[in-house]
Design a protein around this motif. Structure first.
Motif, PDB file in Angstrom:
ATOM      1  N   LEU A 124       0.831  -1.195   0.000  1.00 18.08           N
ATOM      2  CA  LEU A 124       0.000   0.000   0.000  1.00 18.08           C
ATOM      3  C   LEU A 124       0.873   1.255   0.000  1.00 18.08           C
ATOM      4  O   LEU A 124       0.583   2.225  -0.711  1.00 18.08           O
ATOM      5  N   ARG A 125       1.946   1.232   0.789  1.00 20.57           N
ATOM      6  CA  ARG A 125       2.830   2.396   0.866  1.00 20.57           C
ATOM      7  C   ARG A 125       3.490   2.683  -0.477  1.00 20.57           C
ATOM      8  O   ARG A 125       3.640   3.841  -0.875  1.00 20.57           O
ATOM      9  N   HIS A 126       3.869   1.613  -1.197  1.00 19.66           N
ATOM     10  CA  HIS A 126       4.532   1.778  -2.492  1.00 19.66           C
ATOM     11  C   HIS A 126       3.555   1.731  -3.663  1.00 19.66           C
ATOM     12  O   HIS A 126       3.979   1.688  -4.819  1.00 19.66           O
ATOM     13  N   ASN A 127       2.249   1.706  -3.344  1.00 20.25           N
ATOM     14  CA  ASN A 127       1.204   1.723  -4.377  1.00 20.25           C
ATOM     15  C   ASN A 127       1.390   0.599  -5.392  1.00 20.25           C
ATOM     16  O   ASN A 127       1.150   0.779  -6.584  1.00 20.25           O
ATOM     17  N   PHE A 128       1.851  -0.565  -4.903  1.00 24.52           N
ATOM     18  CA  PHE A 128       2.028  -1.750  -5.741  1.00 24.52           C
ATOM     19  C   PHE A 128       2.956  -1.498  -6.934  1.00 24.52           C
ATOM     20  O   PHE A 128       2.837  -2.146  -7.972  1.00 24.52           O
ATOM     21  N   GLY A 129       3.868  -0.539  -6.775  1.00 22.45           N
ATOM     22  CA  GLY A 129       4.818  -0.254  -7.848  1.00 22.45           C
ATOM     23  C   GLY A 129       4.261   0.566  -8.991  1.00 22.45           C
ATOM     24  O   GLY A 129       4.921   0.710 -10.022  1.00 22.45           O
ATOM     25  N   MET A 130       3.056   1.120  -8.820  1.00 21.40           N
ATOM     26  CA  MET A 130       2.442   1.919  -9.883  1.00 21.40           C
ATOM     27  C   MET A 130       2.759   3.396  -9.654  1.00 21.40           C
ATOM     28  O   MET A 130       2.211   4.027  -8.755  1.00 21.40           O
ATOM     29  N   GLY A 131       3.662   3.927 -10.465  1.00 19.60           N
ATOM     30  CA  GLY A 131       4.116   5.291 -10.288  1.00 19.60           C
ATOM     31  C   GLY A 131       3.066   6.325 -10.639  1.00 19.60           C
ATOM     32  O   GLY A 131       2.239   6.133 -11.526  1.00 19.60           O
ATOM     33  N   LYS A 132       3.130   7.460  -9.935  1.00 16.60           N
ATOM     34  CA  LYS A 132       2.293   8.619 -10.225  1.00 16.60           C
ATOM     35  C   LYS A 132       3.158   9.676 -10.913  1.00 16.60           C
ATOM     36  O   LYS A 132       4.379   9.510 -11.008  1.00 16.60           O
ATOM     37  N   PRO A 133       2.568  10.761 -11.398  1.00 17.71           N
ATOM     38  CA  PRO A 133       3.377  11.761 -12.115  1.00 17.71           C
ATOM     39  C   PRO A 133       4.588  12.240 -11.330  1.00 17.71           C
ATOM     40  O   PRO A 133       5.679  12.401 -11.893  1.00 17.71           O
ATOM     41  N   GLU A 134       4.414  12.427 -10.023  1.00 12.25           N
ATOM     42  CA  GLU A 134       5.544  12.893  -9.217  1.00 12.25           C
ATOM     43  C   GLU A 134       6.659  11.856  -9.145  1.00 12.25           C
ATOM     44  O   GLU A 134       7.831  12.204  -8.983  1.00 12.25           O
ATOM     45  N   GLY A 135       6.322  10.581  -9.311  1.00 13.51           N
ATOM     46  CA  GLY A 135       7.352   9.548  -9.350  1.00 13.51           C
ATOM     47  C   GLY A 135       8.188   9.634 -10.609  1.00 13.51           C
ATOM     48  O   GLY A 135       9.419   9.534 -10.580  1.00 13.51           O
ATOM     49  N   TYR A 136       7.519   9.839 -11.748  1.00 14.49           N
ATOM     50  CA  TYR A 136       8.242   9.949 -13.016  1.00 14.49           C
ATOM     51  C   TYR A 136       9.010  11.275 -13.089  1.00 14.49           C
ATOM     52  O   TYR A 136      10.084  11.341 -13.684  1.00 14.49           O
ATOM     53  N   ARG A 137       8.462  12.330 -12.462  1.00 15.81           N
ATOM     54  CA  ARG A 137       9.210  13.584 -12.425  1.00 15.81           C
ATOM     55  C   ARG A 137      10.420  13.477 -11.504  1.00 15.81           C
ATOM     56  O   ARG A 137      11.446  14.127 -11.738  1.00 15.81           O
ATOM     57  N   LYS A 138      10.304  12.668 -10.465  1.00 16.56           N
ATOM     58  CA  LYS A 138      11.487  12.400  -9.633  1.00 16.56           C
ATOM     59  C   LYS A 138      12.530  11.660 -10.462  1.00 16.56           C
ATOM     60  O   LYS A 138      13.726  11.980 -10.388  1.00 16.56           O
ATOM     61  N   ALA A 139      12.094  10.693 -11.247  1.00 13.16           N
ATOM     62  CA  ALA A 139      13.028   9.951 -12.105  1.00 13.16           C
ATOM     63  C   ALA A 139      13.731  10.889 -13.076  1.00 13.16           C
ATOM     64  O   ALA A 139      14.946  10.779 -13.296  1.00 13.16           O
ATOM     65  N   ILE A 140      12.981  11.839 -13.660  1.00 15.46           N
ATOM     66  CA  ILE A 140      13.586  12.815 -14.572  1.00 15.46           C
ATOM     67  C   ILE A 140      14.669  13.607 -13.844  1.00 15.46           C
ATOM     68  O   ILE A 140      15.779  13.811 -14.360  1.00 15.46           O
ATOM     69  N   ARG A 141      14.353  14.053 -12.641  1.00 17.39           N
ATOM     70  CA  ARG A 141      15.313  14.829 -11.856  1.00 17.39           C
ATOM     71  C   ARG A 141      16.581  14.034 -11.590  1.00 17.39           C
ATOM     72  O   ARG A 141      17.703  14.554 -11.698  1.00 17.39           O
ATOM     73  N   LEU A 142      16.434  12.746 -11.279  1.00 11.01           N
ATOM     74  CA  LEU A 142      17.604  11.918 -10.968  1.00 11.01           C
ATOM     75  C   LEU A 142      18.417  11.604 -12.219  1.00 11.01           C
ATOM     76  O   LEU A 142      19.653  11.541 -12.165  1.00 11.01           O
ATOM     77  N   VAL A 143      17.743  11.403 -13.351  1.00  9.94           N
ATOM     78  CA  VAL A 143      18.463  11.179 -14.612  1.00  9.94           C
ATOM     79  C   VAL A 143      19.286  12.417 -14.964  1.00  9.94           C
ATOM     80  O   VAL A 143      20.464  12.317 -15.333  1.00  9.94           O
ATOM     81  N   GLU A 144      18.682  13.576 -14.829  1.00 10.52           N
ATOM     82  CA  GLU A 144      19.402  14.810 -15.141  1.00 10.52           C
ATOM     83  C   GLU A 144      20.546  15.051 -14.167  1.00 10.52           C
ATOM     84  O   GLU A 144      21.628  15.538 -14.550  1.00 10.52           O
ATOM     85  N   LEU A 145      20.343  14.697 -12.908  1.00  6.10           N
ATOM     86  CA  LEU A 145      21.393  14.841 -11.906  1.00  6.10           C
ATOM     87  C   LEU A 145      22.561  13.907 -12.211  1.00  6.10           C
ATOM     88  O   LEU A 145      23.732  14.297 -12.111  1.00  6.10           O
ATOM     89  N   ALA A 146      22.246  12.675 -12.600  1.00  7.77           N
ATOM     90  CA  ALA A 146      23.294  11.717 -12.954  1.00  7.77           C
ATOM     91  C   ALA A 146      24.105  12.227 -14.140  1.00  7.77           C
ATOM     92  O   ALA A 146      25.335  12.134 -14.163  1.00  7.77           O
TER      93      ALA A 146
END
Length: 315
Positions: A124-146
């Motif tokens: 429930l805490r991880h929403n069964f691995g189903m990302g929301k927009p803020e999850g994908y925007r976090k991924a974008i931020r981390l890709v750009e940071l890398a």
């Protein structure tokens, strides 16, 4: 002991018989080691034979097995000094997509992936691995940071798809997925993506647009779930096995089509039966993939990635 799937009932029956015999032999009055050995050999052979001819639908069930290793298991087994980075700096921190700095076999990397959870509370805490927009925007931020720090990126994909709720759509789910996919494609650093369980729809592609795409032997990767496809084409999810067959969701099919680059072997019976071996095998595959990419300059990395994905649509 791993829990058994429906198609594993004959194996479960043999293992149940073996457990009964071991309980009987525990009091020391009867020596039945030979019988236990015979049944265990029969069970092992049946397990090997069963998993050597899994149907696409059966592979889907294996990929979804609740005891299969998840993101946090891979981080614990393969990465040192993991430093999680939270939030998209705009709305919230999505727990379905986790990422951060880490050391991988002596090399500093950025690791990002889906986390499904391993019990009711964590799922429930991880929403069964189903990302929301803020999850994908976090991924974008981390890709750009890398990319800013010149760090290779490793993504671990395991999701049935992005979260389909109305709130996610209101916050720009499609745009976030598209931008996450674009960020992976445009990164100036090596990107190695791994389908470790389910690779479902755009929610998976958003983290899987890498120079090298690896896939576990019994993982699945598709544009829609078999149940979703069956509901659209046949108006019933009962046709999910037929849909899985038609969609060619297996690693073996996708390797033939050039959608993935490498099939990572799993222990007999699936990664959940021996997570340590599965995690180690994945580590070797990631190391090999990164080794073939780190010498390429940013322009070559982007060009190779672009050509790889454009080639998938050519006849």
């Amino acid at each position: 002991m791993a829990s058994f799937l429906d198609f594993e009932k004959p194996i479960a029956e043999l293992q149940g018989r073996i457990d009964e015999l071991r309980t009987t032999a525990a009091d020391g009055t009867v020596d039945i080691d030979a019988e236990i050995g015979r049944l265990q050999a029969k069970s092992d052979k049946l397990l090997r034979d069963t998993f050597a001819r899994l149907t696409p639908w059966q592979k889907t069930q294996v990929a979804r097995h609740p005891e299969r290793p998840h993101f946090k298991d891979y981080v614990a087994g393969l990465f040192d000094e993991f430093v999680p980075l939270a939030g998209d700096r705009a709305f919230a921190d999505d727990q379905a997509i986790i990422g951060g700095f880490a050391m991988f076999r002596g090399r500093r990397v950025m690791v990002i992936g889906h986390e499904k959870g391993n019990d009711t509370a964590s799922r429930l805490r991880h929403n069964f691995g189903m990302g929301k927009p803020e999850g994908y925007r976090k991924a974008i931020r981390l890709v750009e940071l890398a990319a800013r720090f010149g760090l290779p990126i490793v993504t671990l994909v395991d999701t049935s798809g992005a979260f389909p709720g109305i709130q996610a759509e209101e916050r720009g789910q499609a745009e976030a997925i598209a931008r996450s996919t674009a960020a992976c494609l445009e990164a100036d650093v090596p990107v190695v993506s791994v389908i470790v369980g389910e690779g479902g729809s755009g929610g998976a592609v958003a983290l899987a647009a890498g120079n090298r795409v690896l896939m576990f032997e019994h993982a699945v990767y598709s544009v829609i779930s078999p149940e979703g496809c069956a509901s659209i084409l046949w108006r019933t999810s009962d046709k999910a096995p037929d849909a899985a067959e038609a969609m060619r969701v297996t690693a073996q099919d996708l390797k033939t089509f050039g959608v993935i680059d490498t099939i990572v072997p799993e222990p007999v019976g699936g990664a959940h039966r021996d997570p340590g071996v599965a995690i180690s095998s994945l580590g070797d595959a990631i190391e090999g993939a990164l080794g073939s990419l780190v010498a390429l300059d940013p322009k070559a990395l982007r060009r190779e990635r672009r050509e790889k994905f454009l080639a998938m649509g050519r006849l």
